[in-house]
Design a protein around this motif. Structure first.
Motif, PDB file in Angstrom:
ATOM      1  N   VAL A  32      32.604  36.931  34.922  1.00 25.51           N
ATOM      2  CA  VAL A  32      33.948  36.472  34.574  1.00 25.51           C
ATOM      3  C   VAL A  32      34.662  37.629  33.886  1.00 25.51           C
ATOM      4  CG1 VAL A  32      35.345  34.720  33.413  1.00 25.51           C
ATOM      5  CG2 VAL A  32      33.025  34.160  34.176  1.00 25.51           C
ATOM      6  N   LEU A  33      35.843  37.971  34.380  1.00 26.96           N
ATOM      7  CA  LEU A  33      36.677  39.015  33.784  1.00 26.96           C
ATOM      8  C   LEU A  33      37.930  38.352  33.229  1.00 26.96           C
ATOM      9  CD1 LEU A  33      36.546  41.554  36.770  1.00 26.96           C
ATOM     10  CD2 LEU A  33      34.893  41.300  34.896  1.00 26.96           C
ATOM     11  N   ALA A  53      41.019  34.204  41.293  1.00 32.36           N
ATOM     12  CA  ALA A  53      41.760  34.693  40.119  1.00 32.36           C
ATOM     13  C   ALA A  53      42.801  33.665  39.709  1.00 32.36           C
ATOM     14  CB  ALA A  53      42.430  36.035  40.424  1.00 32.36           C
ATOM     15  N   PHE A  54      43.092  33.638  38.411  1.00 36.07           N
ATOM     16  CA  PHE A  54      44.134  32.773  37.860  1.00 36.07           C
ATOM     17  C   PHE A  54      45.075  33.635  37.019  1.00 36.07           C
ATOM     18  CE2 PHE A  54      40.558  30.030  38.657  1.00 36.07           C
ATOM     19  CZ  PHE A  54      41.118  28.855  39.145  1.00 36.07           C
ATOM     20  N   TYR A 111      41.832  43.289  44.101  1.00 34.98           N
ATOM     21  CA  TYR A 111      42.812  44.202  43.500  1.00 34.98           C
ATOM     22  C   TYR A 111      42.957  43.911  42.001  1.00 34.98           C
ATOM     23  CZ  TYR A 111      47.322  46.040  42.103  1.00 34.98           C
ATOM     24  OH  TYR A 111      48.318  46.675  41.417  1.00 34.98           O
ATOM     25  N   LEU A 112      43.061  42.649  41.641  1.00 35.43           N
ATOM     26  CA  LEU A 112      43.191  42.287  40.232  1.00 35.43           C
ATOM     27  C   LEU A 112      41.931  42.672  39.452  1.00 35.43           C
ATOM     28  CD1 LEU A 112      44.919  38.811  40.650  1.00 35.43           C
ATOM     29  CD2 LEU A 112      45.967  40.918  39.809  1.00 35.43           C
ATOM     30  N   ARG A 125      40.035  49.298  35.582  1.00 31.82           N
ATOM     31  CA  ARG A 125      40.740  50.495  35.115  1.00 31.82           C
ATOM     32  C   ARG A 125      41.090  50.350  33.626  1.00 31.82           C
ATOM     33  NH1 ARG A 125      43.260  54.684  37.526  1.00 31.82           N
ATOM     34  NH2 ARG A 125      42.819  53.807  39.581  1.00 31.82           N
ATOM     35  N   LEU A 126      41.605  49.187  33.246  1.00 28.92           N
ATOM     36  CA  LEU A 126      41.921  48.955  31.836  1.00 28.92           C
ATOM     37  C   LEU A 126      40.648  48.969  30.978  1.00 28.92           C
ATOM     38  CD1 LEU A 126      44.574  46.101  32.206  1.00 28.92           C
ATOM     39  CD2 LEU A 126      44.999  48.504  31.703  1.00 28.92           C
TER      40      LEU A 126
END
Length: 353
Positions: A149-150, A225-226, A247-248, A254-255
């Motif tokens: 989970v991200l 994704a939400f 992509y998300l 990256r962050l």
């Protein structure tokens, strides 16, 4: 190449070569070294640890380690600022697509929320209306999550998938082997309830922070994704388009590489020249012309805290007014390198898949 003549191999500032370490130690002891001696350790000049003696160019003088370190750190900050600009550009580029998806979903959305036990919608992008429906969709995705989970949580300390008011389900996920990674803003570093909550969990949990993050985001298994669809979190988009979900997740990665660890092993944010990391973030937004309220919203603080930090900035830089403060920030080199030819740093490795 003659026997015993070892050529210098390029390396990063975080991995010293033996020749460079020995020569720099000698330069500190003797106050200077012949320029020809640095031919076998050019890294010392590249990293700003040695510089030419303007009175006699045949010699090199040692720079203070703290000064060289600050120059390298400024390079890292430039990279972070560049990635923030890219983030804004990517978000702007995708906004028309997201708007198109919202309009299409609104035309096909059911007028009433489904039953709690109803199966997931087959739509690739679904507009979820109201907290109960958002909660239901997020909990279903959590129940089927098998890997990770991200989450990105800006401006507050919500539970990891609190797009509506989903009940806490972190521990069941962790207990079945899932991994949890969460990004907060730096303000979370000073909020005891954040660390206290994560310390109660058992499993593969990591938390990092940035000065600024994207809008709220939850990604399950890089497949679902939400994202919020309005400022009040009464609408959300459930995204089951594989390419867009990946992509998300890549944006999150990256962050994550740019962020500072908070849990389980917090990394310190040292002050520089009497200015803390939070104050540097505020200084950057001040130069962009944001109001106190605008800065508070961007950094997830309250306005009173922002004003306290602005007062401290003014005191450190010797400013007597807001206009003068902006000028002093620009002249101080606080937001960028004072030496255009100075070396640039590199990002830490970060953990990503």
């Amino acid at each position: 190449m003659p026997p015993g003549d070892e050529r210098h191999r390029p390396h990063g500032a975080d991995a010293w070569c033996a020749a460079g370490a020995a020569l720099y130690a000698r330069a500190l002891r003797e106050r200077r070294v012949p320029a020809r001696d640095a031919e076998r350790a050019p890294c010392l000049v590249d990293f700003g640890l040695l510089h030419p003696d303007l009175d006699d160019m045949a010699w090199l003088l040692p720079s203070a380690p703290s000064r060289a370190l600050l120059r390298l750190l400024r390079g890292i900050e430039e990279d972070v600022a560049h990635e923030r600009r890219r983030e804004a550009e990517l978000t702007a580029a995708f906004e028309p697509l997201l708007a198109l998806a919202r309009r299409a979903a609104e035309r096909t959305a059911a007028p009433a929320p489904p039953d709690r036990g109803a199966p997931p919608r087959s739509s690739a992008i679904t507009l979820l209306r109201g907290v109960p429906r958002i909660t239901d969709a997020v909990c279903r995705a959590a129940d089927t999550c098998a890997d990770e989970v991200l989450t990105v949580q800006p401006g507050g300390f919500h539970r990891v998938w609190d797009l509506g008011s989903a009940p806490p389900r972190e521990q069941p996920l962790l207990s079945r082997g899932c991994r949890l990674r969460t990004l907060y803003q730096h303000t979370a570093r000073h909020a005891f309830p954040v660390l206290a909550r994560f310390e109660e969990l058992a499993g593969d949990v990591e938390v990092r922070t940035l000065s600024e993050v994207t809008a709220q985001l939850v990604v399950f298994d890089r497949a679902v994704a939400f994202v919020p669809a309005d400022r009040d979190r009464a609408l959300a988009l459930e995204i089951r388009v594989p390419a867009l979900a990946r992509y998300l997740a890549a944006l999150f990665d990256r962050l994550w590489r740019l962020a500072t660890p908070l849990f389980p092993h917090p990394a310190p944010q040292p002050a520089r020249d009497g200015v803390t990391a939070r104050q540097r973030a505020i200084a950057e937004l001040l130069t962009e012309g944001l109001t106190d309220a605008g800065i508070a919203e961007r950094l997830g603080m309250n306005v009173r805290t922002v004003r306290v930090h602005i007062s401290k900035l003014a005191e450190v830089l010797g400013s007597t007014g807001r206009t003068q403060l902006g000028y002093r920030i620009g002249q101080s080199g606080l937001l960028g390198p004072t030496d255009p030819g100075g070396p640039r740093g590199s990002h830490g490795p970060g953990r990503s898949r």
